[in-house]
Design an enzyme around this catalytic site. Sequence first.
Site, PDB file in Angstrom:
ATOM      1  N   ASN A   9       0.862  -1.190   0.000  1.00 15.44           N
ATOM      2  CA  ASN A   9       0.000   0.000   0.000  1.00 15.44           C
ATOM      3  C   ASN A   9       0.900   1.242   0.000  1.00 15.44           C
ATOM      4  OD1 ASN A   9      -1.406   2.263   1.108  1.00 15.44           O
ATOM      5  ND2 ASN A   9      -3.059   0.906   1.721  1.00 15.44           N
ATOM      6  N   HIS A  12       1.000   6.257   1.834  1.00 15.86           N
ATOM      7  CA  HIS A  12       1.712   7.234   2.664  1.00 15.86           C
ATOM      8  C   HIS A  12       2.937   7.838   1.987  1.00 15.86           C
ATOM      9  CE1 HIS A  12      -1.267   6.919   5.627  1.00 15.86           C
ATOM     10  NE2 HIS A  12      -1.131   5.611   5.693  1.00 15.86           N
ATOM     11  N   HIS A  45      -5.639   3.650  -1.571  1.00 19.89           N
ATOM     12  CA  HIS A  45      -6.962   4.045  -1.066  1.00 19.89           C
ATOM     13  C   HIS A  45      -7.260   5.457  -1.549  1.00 19.89           C
ATOM     14  CE1 HIS A  45      -9.659   4.437   2.813  1.00 19.89           C
ATOM     15  NE2 HIS A  45     -10.297   4.780   1.711  1.00 19.89           N
ATOM     16  N   ARG A  47      -9.359   8.282  -1.028  1.00 20.96           N
ATOM     17  CA  ARG A  47     -10.309   8.763  -0.018  1.00 20.96           C
ATOM     18  C   ARG A  47     -11.130   9.914  -0.562  1.00 20.96           C
ATOM     19  NH1 ARG A  47     -10.324   8.104   5.441  1.00 20.96           N
ATOM     20  NH2 ARG A  47      -9.048   6.390   6.187  1.00 20.96           N
ATOM     21  N   ARG A  51      -6.812  12.938   0.846  1.00 18.38           N
ATOM     22  CA  ARG A  51      -5.717  13.345   1.728  1.00 18.38           C
ATOM     23  C   ARG A  51      -4.370  12.749   1.308  1.00 18.38           C
ATOM     24  NH1 ARG A  51      -7.277  10.186   7.271  1.00 18.38           N
ATOM     25  NH2 ARG A  51      -9.249  11.244   6.898  1.00 18.38           N
ATOM     26  N   GLU A  72      -8.745   0.615  -2.902  1.00 16.23           N
ATOM     27  CA  GLU A  72      -9.602   0.680  -1.715  1.00 16.23           C
ATOM     28  C   GLU A  72     -10.483   1.912  -1.836  1.00 16.23           C
ATOM     29  OE1 GLU A  72      -6.274  -1.072   1.399  1.00 16.23           O
ATOM     30  OE2 GLU A  72      -7.108   0.921   1.692  1.00 16.23           O
ATOM     31  N   THR A 103      -8.335   3.785   8.527  1.00 16.87           N
ATOM     32  CA  THR A 103      -9.596   3.047   8.496  1.00 16.87           C
ATOM     33  C   THR A 103      -9.820   2.359   9.843  1.00 16.87           C
ATOM     34  OG1 THR A 103      -9.088   2.646   6.186  1.00 16.87           O
ATOM     35  CG2 THR A 103     -10.969   1.452   7.115  1.00 16.87           C
ATOM     36  N   GLU A 153     -11.232  -9.049   3.260  1.00 18.88           N
ATOM     37  CA  GLU A 153      -9.958  -8.711   3.910  1.00 18.88           C
ATOM     38  C   GLU A 153     -10.262  -8.514   5.384  1.00 18.88           C
ATOM     39  OE1 GLU A 153      -7.289  -6.053   1.920  1.00 18.88           O
ATOM     40  OE2 GLU A 153      -6.469  -5.330   3.829  1.00 18.88           O
ATOM     41  N   HIS A 192      -3.816  -4.278   7.822  1.00 19.47           N
ATOM     42  CA  HIS A 192      -3.912  -3.120   8.714  1.00 19.47           C
ATOM     43  C   HIS A 192      -2.997  -3.264   9.909  1.00 19.47           C
ATOM     44  CE1 HIS A 192      -5.312   0.537  10.535  1.00 19.47           C
ATOM     45  NE2 HIS A 192      -5.906   0.790   9.393  1.00 19.47           N
TER      46      HIS A 192
HETATM   47  N1  PXP Z   1      -6.020  -2.961   4.105  1.00 16.77           N
HETATM   48  C1  PXP Z   1      -6.976  -2.013   4.154  1.00 16.77           C
HETATM   49  C2  PXP Z   1      -8.348  -2.379   3.694  1.00 16.77           C
HETATM   50  C3  PXP Z   1      -6.689  -0.706   4.594  1.00 16.77           C
HETATM   51  O1  PXP Z   1      -7.674   0.217   4.635  1.00 16.77           O
HETATM   52  C4  PXP Z   1      -5.365  -0.390   4.960  1.00 16.77           C
HETATM   53  C5  PXP Z   1      -5.030   0.999   5.393  1.00 16.77           C
HETATM   54  O2  PXP Z   1      -5.246   1.867   4.339  1.00 16.77           O
HETATM   55  C6  PXP Z   1      -4.401  -1.399   4.871  1.00 16.77           C
HETATM   56  C7  PXP Z   1      -4.749  -2.681   4.468  1.00 16.77           C
HETATM   57  C8  PXP Z   1      -2.971  -1.138   5.189  1.00 16.77           C
HETATM   58  O3  PXP Z   1      -2.822  -0.795   6.530  1.00 16.77           O
HETATM   59  P1  PXP Z   1      -1.434  -0.253   7.037  1.00 16.77           P
HETATM   60  O4  PXP Z   1      -1.160   1.000   6.278  1.00 16.77           O
HETATM   61  O5  PXP Z   1      -1.650  -0.040   8.489  1.00 16.77           O
HETATM   62  O6  PXP Z   1      -0.412  -1.323   6.745  1.00 16.77           O
END
Ligand code: PXP
Length: 250
Positions: A9, A12, A45, A47, A51, A72, A103, A153, A192
């Site tokens: 992901n 960030h 994601h 949003r 952001r 996402e 989330t 998930e 997550h």
């Molecule tokens: N899976 C989903 C559905 C999420 O919403 C997120 C956070 O955006 C993640 C995985 C990844 O989480 P993290 O950034 O804490 O590894």
Amino acid sequence: MSYLRLGVNIDHVATIRNARGGPHPDPVHAAQLAADASADGITAHLREDRRHILDDDVERLIRDIDLPLNLEMAATEEMLGIALRHKPHAVCIVPEKREELTTEGGLDAAGQHTRLVRFCDELGAAGCRVSLFVEADPKQLEAAARLHAPVVEIHTGSYCETEGDRQKHELHRIVEAARLCDELGLECHCGHGLSFNTVGPIAAIPNITELNIGHFLIGDAIFGGIKSSIKQMRAIMDSARASGTGQANS
Ligand code: PXP
């Protein structure tokens, strides 16, 4: 032994870029490096408040990156339109609140059946693999199966944020949820809050097929580079999967 996919992901990277408003650092460049480091997919994601990931990032991820994109999104008409236009490989429907930092908690698939059924149907008909981001709760998994979502998930936040007996309890819930997914014919992903310390026991659960990991990997990449962080995560996942065990907080 089944293969465990790693979806990286890159949200960030976009968070850091947006802090200054320019093009640097580019999340699409991070996605390319993740591909070079043998990630199996990219997760982003989009949003409502934009952001981190922007619409143009989604376009470029689909156009320029060879890995499958897992988009996402919240179940809103705006996001449905964007997903149907781009048709990413996968769409993960997540709950979204404007004021949240990340989330928080899973989707209420059981309580929102009537609302979600059209999203699942339309995205599925467009060829997207639909996944629902839910807690490790049998009620939610059964609801996902009734919605004909092929994938769920499981939210690993509560497991990652706890320690000791509480963490063991959360892990047990995830093990049971993954087992129920098999019975219900659901493909089981997790994500997550996962880190080098917490990923092992989750990766060791044999019926989980994919982990999506972002914040920890991007943070760790500051110190040694994104390819090195991804390769280290991959190595921990592979070794936990091969041995069938993984030590939480080791
Ligand atoms: N899976 C989903 C559905 C999420 O919403 C997120 C956070 O955006 C993640 C995985 C990844 O989480 P993290 O950034 O804490 O590894």
